[in-house]
Design an enzyme around this catalytic site. Structure first.
Site, mmCIF file in Angstrom:
data_model
loop_
_atom_site.group_PDB
_atom_site.id
_atom_site.type_symbol
_atom_site.label_atom_id
_atom_site.label_comp_id
_atom_site.label_asym_id
_atom_site.label_seq_id
_atom_site.Cartn_x
_atom_site.Cartn_y
_atom_site.Cartn_z
ATOM 1 N N GLY A 10 -19.554 -15.519 30.064
ATOM 2 C CA GLY A 10 -18.708 -15.889 29.032
ATOM 3 C C GLY A 10 -17.312 -15.437 29.214
ATOM 4 O O GLY A 10 -17.088 -14.292 29.442
ATOM 5 N N ASP A 14 -14.195 -17.227 24.324
ATOM 6 C CA ASP A 14 -15.021 -16.240 23.617
ATOM 7 C C ASP A 14 -14.354 -15.013 22.795
ATOM 8 O O ASP A 14 -14.795 -14.442 21.913
ATOM 9 C CB ASP A 14 -16.144 -15.479 24.446
ATOM 10 N N ASN A 16 -11.118 -15.140 21.297
ATOM 11 C CA ASN A 16 -10.131 -15.497 20.180
ATOM 12 C C ASN A 16 -10.733 -16.749 19.465
ATOM 13 O O ASN A 16 -11.043 -16.543 18.392
ATOM 14 C CB ASN A 16 -8.655 -15.664 20.849
ATOM 15 N N ARG A 17 -10.476 -17.827 20.022
ATOM 16 C CA ARG A 17 -10.762 -18.980 19.211
ATOM 17 C C ARG A 17 -12.251 -19.328 18.757
ATOM 18 O O ARG A 17 -12.484 -19.693 17.677
ATOM 19 C CB ARG A 17 -10.358 -20.398 20.154
ATOM 20 N N HIS A 18 -13.375 -19.202 19.685
ATOM 21 C CA HIS A 18 -14.608 -19.096 19.354
ATOM 22 C C HIS A 18 -15.290 -17.958 19.649
ATOM 23 O O HIS A 18 -16.274 -18.173 20.699
ATOM 24 C CB HIS A 18 -15.201 -20.584 20.005
ATOM 25 N N VAL A 51 -12.763 -5.882 27.042
ATOM 26 C CA VAL A 51 -12.615 -7.326 27.432
ATOM 27 C C VAL A 51 -12.195 -7.354 28.817
ATOM 28 O O VAL A 51 -11.200 -6.861 29.295
ATOM 29 C CB VAL A 51 -12.008 -8.109 26.274
ATOM 30 N N LEU A 52 -13.116 -7.896 29.670
ATOM 31 C CA LEU A 52 -12.579 -8.067 31.023
ATOM 32 C C LEU A 52 -12.325 -9.464 31.483
ATOM 33 O O LEU A 52 -12.616 -10.337 30.862
ATOM 34 C CB LEU A 52 -13.903 -7.811 31.993
#
Length: 90
Positions: A10, A14, A16-18, A51-52
């Site tokens: 993912g 994943d 920011n927007r959704h 977050v990668l």
């Protein structure tokens, strides 16, 4: 890791927007999910996100497939700018 597993990473939408879209879809489809416990294997710098990027996750997966430990795979795939410096570790 086995060659019989399929990995869906993912990303892109994943964070920011959704937020959580890939995880939600996986859970709805009853697909087994896992999260890389970044903080367990790497001392992240203050304010650095867990977050990668897709490249970093893919690098970890490739290193695991080559037989490296999770600690080594994370250490070598996560850029130094996200890791604590020696001064921060004190």
């Amino acid at each position: 890791m086995t060659s019989l597993q399929i990995y869906v990473v993912g990303g892109l939408v994943d964070r920011n927007r959704h937020k959580g879209a890939t995880l939600r879809t996986a859970l709805e489809s009853e697909v087994k999910t896992k999260k890389i416990a970044v903080r367990k294997y790497v001392d992240l710098a203050h304010g650095s996100s867990e977050v990668l990027t897709l490249n970093q996750v893919f690098g970890i997966i490739l290193r695991l497939r080559e037989g490296q430990s999770m600690m080594d795979a994370c250490y070598h795939s996560i850029p130094n700018r996200k890791k604590k410096t020696n001064e921060e570790k004190l």
